[in-house]
Design a protein around this motif. Structure first.
Motif, PDB file in Angstrom:
ATOM      1  N   HIS A 177      -3.082  -2.062   3.061  1.00  0.00           N
ATOM      2  CA  HIS A 177      -1.905  -1.337   3.551  1.00  0.00           C
ATOM      3  C   HIS A 177      -1.289  -2.122   4.699  1.00  0.00           C
ATOM      4  O   HIS A 177      -1.997  -2.553   5.613  1.00  0.00           O
ATOM      5  CB  HIS A 177      -2.294   0.056   4.061  1.00  0.00           C
ATOM      6  CG  HIS A 177      -2.972   0.909   3.024  1.00  0.00           C
ATOM      7  ND1 HIS A 177      -2.272   1.625   2.086  1.00  0.00           N
ATOM      8  CD2 HIS A 177      -4.288   1.134   2.763  1.00  0.00           C
ATOM      9  CE1 HIS A 177      -3.125   2.267   1.295  1.00  0.00           C
ATOM     10  NE2 HIS A 177      -4.351   1.984   1.683  1.00  0.00           N
ATOM     11  N   PRO A 220      -6.881  -4.078  -2.548  1.00  0.00           N
ATOM     12  CA  PRO A 220      -6.275  -2.910  -1.906  1.00  0.00           C
ATOM     13  C   PRO A 220      -6.059  -3.138  -0.411  1.00  0.00           C
ATOM     14  O   PRO A 220      -6.999  -3.439   0.327  1.00  0.00           O
ATOM     15  CB  PRO A 220      -7.315  -1.803  -2.137  1.00  0.00           C
ATOM     16  CG  PRO A 220      -8.173  -2.281  -3.264  1.00  0.00           C
ATOM     17  CD  PRO A 220      -8.206  -3.760  -3.142  1.00  0.00           C
ATOM     18  N   GLY A 245       0.833  -1.197   0.000  1.00  0.00           N
ATOM     19  CA  GLY A 245       0.000   0.000   0.000  1.00  0.00           C
ATOM     20  C   GLY A 245       0.868   1.247   0.000  1.00  0.00           C
ATOM     21  O   GLY A 245       2.030   1.217  -0.414  1.00  0.00           O
TER      22      GLY A 245
END
Length: 290
Positions: free
Chosen positions: A184, A182, A168
């Motif tokens: 992080h 997606p 990320g």
């Protein structure tokens, strides 16, 4: 318009540890220890810091299969060697990350690196299981060896610390790991009395594992070493102040809105896929590893 605060749902103490193989003394925060939903992160095992005596024995976990997800191993102290049936092998040292995409199926083994074992010393690791969306579960296995020196570094203002970005991005700095959805993953190092702000979409599932130190979150909650901070999906912004020098593993990701079927080291979408995984493993379709 200011971002709404992402508030703390709960602060979780370290679950009672158990052994994985004869080399990893882990506390499972989820899914076993606490029934929290952290999709796309399915599992978090934490081997809190322990000082190991020297030994000539190879401690670790023998050959075992995986299918349908990724394992992410983050080393803080000690060294772990690994081999898999796709021919990958290597050693991760403090600060390194091993990101293994098991996907369609792989055999794997991991154990304390020989030289580290012979000397002994502090050992501290995190392992995550990251789920894969249905369309990618049977993709080809792959492996990302990420050395500490290759992590992306975001310096905090006024020399307050730094954020090592594994996956990320943080403040425009993007980490080296490639991901299927997606998410992080950071190691945030914040000096005593200093602060940092993190921002994630309200819909992202977010949690902080305090590896070292003690932090104040949003000026309201305090979490110390080996505690996990689980956030609500009610806002975006999290402010952190370190009350002592702190190291925090930060996890946030877009949930995968699909059913989950898990059996041991297989993480699929339904029971038929689990049966197929067991059958494929028994028929040797995961390859060969001594």
């Amino acid at each position: 318009m200011e971002n709404k605060i992402k508030s703390v749902f709960s602060i979780l103490d370290t679950p009672q540890p158990h052994m994985v193989g004869d080399g990893f003394r882990v506390s499972n925060f989820f899914p076993g220890g606490y029934k929290i939903k952290m999709s796309p992160f399915f599992l978090l095992d934490y081997n809190a810091k322990v000082v190991l005596p020297p030994t000539d024995e190879l401690r670790g976990v023998g050959v075992h299969p995986h299918r349908g997800f990724e394992t992410v191993t983050i080393a803080y102290h000690g060294a772990v060697a690994h081999h898999d049936s796709a021919g990958n092998s290597g050693v991760i040292y403090p600060g390194d990350v091993q990101w293994m995409t098991a996907a369609g199926g792989i055999l794997h083994k991991e154990y304390h690196e020989k030289e580290f074992s012979s000397k002994g010393g502090p050992f501290q690791m995190v392992q995550l299981w990251v789920n894969l969306p249905a369309k990618d579960k049977m993709s080809k296995p792959k492996y990302q060896a990420i050395a500490h020196k290759d992590l992306a570094l975001a310096e905090l203002k006024d020399n307050d610390g730094q954020v090592e970005v594994i996956a990320g991005s943080y403040n425009g700095v993007t980490g080296p790991a490639t991901t299927f959805t997606p998410l992080h993953v950071y190691n945030a190092k914040i000096k005593a009395g200093k602060s940092a702000v993190f921002s994630f979409p309200a819909t992202y599932n977010t949690g902080f594992l305090v590896i070292e130190g003690e932090i104040s979150i949003n000026g309201q909650d305090t979490a110390g070493g080996s505690q996990f901070v689980y956030f609500k999906n009610d806002g975006e912004e999290i402010s952190v102040e370190a009350t002592e020098d702190s190291l925090i593993l930060i996890l946030s990701g877009e949930p995968i809105q699909e059913p989950i079927a898990q059996y041991g080291p297989f993480l699929m979408n339904n029971q038929q896929e689990i049966k197929q995984a067991i059958s494929d493993y028994n028929e040797g379709k995961f390859g060969y590893l001594e």
